[in-house]
Scaffold this motif. Structure first.
Motif, short mmCIF file in Angstrom:
data_model
loop_
_atom_site.label_atom_id
_atom_site.label_comp_id
_atom_site.label_asym_id
_atom_site.label_seq_id
_atom_site.Cartn_x
_atom_site.Cartn_y
_atom_site.Cartn_z
N ASP A 1 -8.12 3.00 1.14
CA ASP A 1 -8.37 3.03 2.58
C ASP A 1 -9.44 2.01 2.96
O ASP A 1 -10.59 2.34 3.22
CB ASP A 1 -8.81 4.44 2.99
CG ASP A 1 -9.01 4.57 4.49
OD1 ASP A 1 -8.39 3.80 5.24
OD2 ASP A 1 -9.80 5.45 4.91
N SER B 1 -1.34 0.25 5.81
CA SER B 1 -1.24 -1.20 6.03
C SER B 1 -1.66 -1.96 4.78
O SER B 1 -1.12 -3.04 4.49
CB SER B 1 -2.09 -1.62 7.23
OG SER B 1 -3.46 -1.33 7.01
N ASN B 2 -2.59 -1.42 4.02
CA ASN B 2 -3.02 -2.05 2.78
C ASN B 2 -1.89 -2.05 1.75
O ASN B 2 -1.59 -3.07 1.12
CB ASN B 2 -4.24 -1.29 2.24
CG ASN B 2 -5.06 -2.12 1.28
OD1 ASN B 2 -4.74 -3.26 0.98
ND2 ASN B 2 -6.14 -1.54 0.78
N ASP C 1 -9.75 -2.31 4.72
CA ASP C 1 -9.04 -3.41 5.36
C ASP C 1 -8.42 -4.30 4.29
O ASP C 1 -9.10 -4.74 3.36
CB ASP C 1 -10.01 -4.22 6.22
CG ASP C 1 -9.29 -5.21 7.13
OD1 ASP C 1 -8.61 -6.11 6.60
OD2 ASP C 1 -9.42 -5.09 8.36
N ARG D 1 -6.29 3.42 7.10
CA ARG D 1 -6.02 2.01 6.76
C ARG D 1 -5.18 1.85 5.50
O ARG D 1 -4.73 0.74 5.19
CB ARG D 1 -7.34 1.26 6.59
CG ARG D 1 -8.15 1.13 7.87
CD ARG D 1 -9.54 0.60 7.60
NE ARG D 1 -10.30 1.54 6.76
CZ ARG D 1 -11.57 1.36 6.40
NH1 ARG D 1 -12.21 0.27 6.78
NH2 ARG D 1 -12.19 2.25 5.64
#
Length: 233
Positions: free
Chosen positions: A206, A52-53, A208, A49
């Motif tokens: 890592d 995208s963060n 959301d 993740r």
């Protein structure tokens, strides 16, 4: 001339011509795309993740035209030579094959930038020992050096006067139970081509991206510095 322009100049028409037409169009559409390097020897597909963060932070804080999708490219694939920024991480053995060694050296010596993160947070761990051995073979035993806290990396966008920010994994005793107050790097012709961390930033970031609002301070800001330094130096 920034790093992206330098890369295009050095790689020239031959490398760009070798790319599919779609890839050439994408290269002109974005200022930045996150490229994760896949290598044969270890577990390259970590901290899923994190990209995208970081991408979200770049969109929020900067005016860069950012590709919203992570790209995964084999280190042995010549397409990685055109990336403005590459990320390599893992926990296990790093032992490049011949094609991987050739591309890594060519990319770095031609102005590329690779951010390497030790997910073990352990200077005596397998990833750290094997990666550092690879760098010594490729660039010489003294090439990988500690960066001073006055390095331009720490003021490329946000200000970090005390050097690299600590991670929760360091503070909680993960890995070697040390707080590493430095990063290391390899410079080629005055350009930082390899940035190396034992701090486990990849796992620190890592999560959301929508949960970032619960943090007292956005811990991906240093990632923005890394990218902005890579693109502008």
């Amino acid at each position: 001339m920034n790093r992206a322009q330098f890369l295009r100049l050095m790689l020239g028409g031959a490398a760009m011509a070798a790319l599919p037409s779609f890839a050439r169009a994408q290269a002109g559409r974005y200022d930045f795309w996150f490229t994760r390097l896949k290598y044969d020897s270890g577990d390259w597909d970590v901290d899923a993740r994190m990209p995208s963060n970081l991408i979200t932070s770049l969109i929020d804080y900067t005016t860069l035209r950012v590709d919203p999708t992570e790209r995964v490219i084999a280190l042995s694939d010549p397409r990685m030579l055109d990336a403005p920024f590459c990320y390599l991480a893992g926990h296990k053995l790093v032992e490049f094959n011949a094609a991987e060694r050739q591309n890594f050296v060519r990319y770095v010596r031609n102005g590329g930038f690779v951010f390497v993160d030790d997910c073990n947070h352990d200077i005596d761990g397998l990833f750290a020992k094997s990666f550092e051995a690879q760098m010594a073979k490729l660039f010489g035993p003294a090439a990988l050096k500690k960066l001073p806290n006055t390095h331009a990396l720490y003021r490329s966008f946000f200000k970090f006067p005390d050097g690299p920010p600590a991670t929760g994994f360091e503070l909680n005793g993960w890995g070697d139970d040390l707080v590493h107050d430095y990063l290391k790097g390899i410079e080629v012709d005055g350009r930082l081509g390899v940035l190396y961390s034992n701090k486990d930033y990849g796992c620190e970031w890592d999560y959301d991206w929508r949960n970032k609002r619960f943090l007292a301070e956005d811990n991906t800001r240093f990632g923005v510095n890394i990218v902005m330094y890579a693109l502008n130096n």
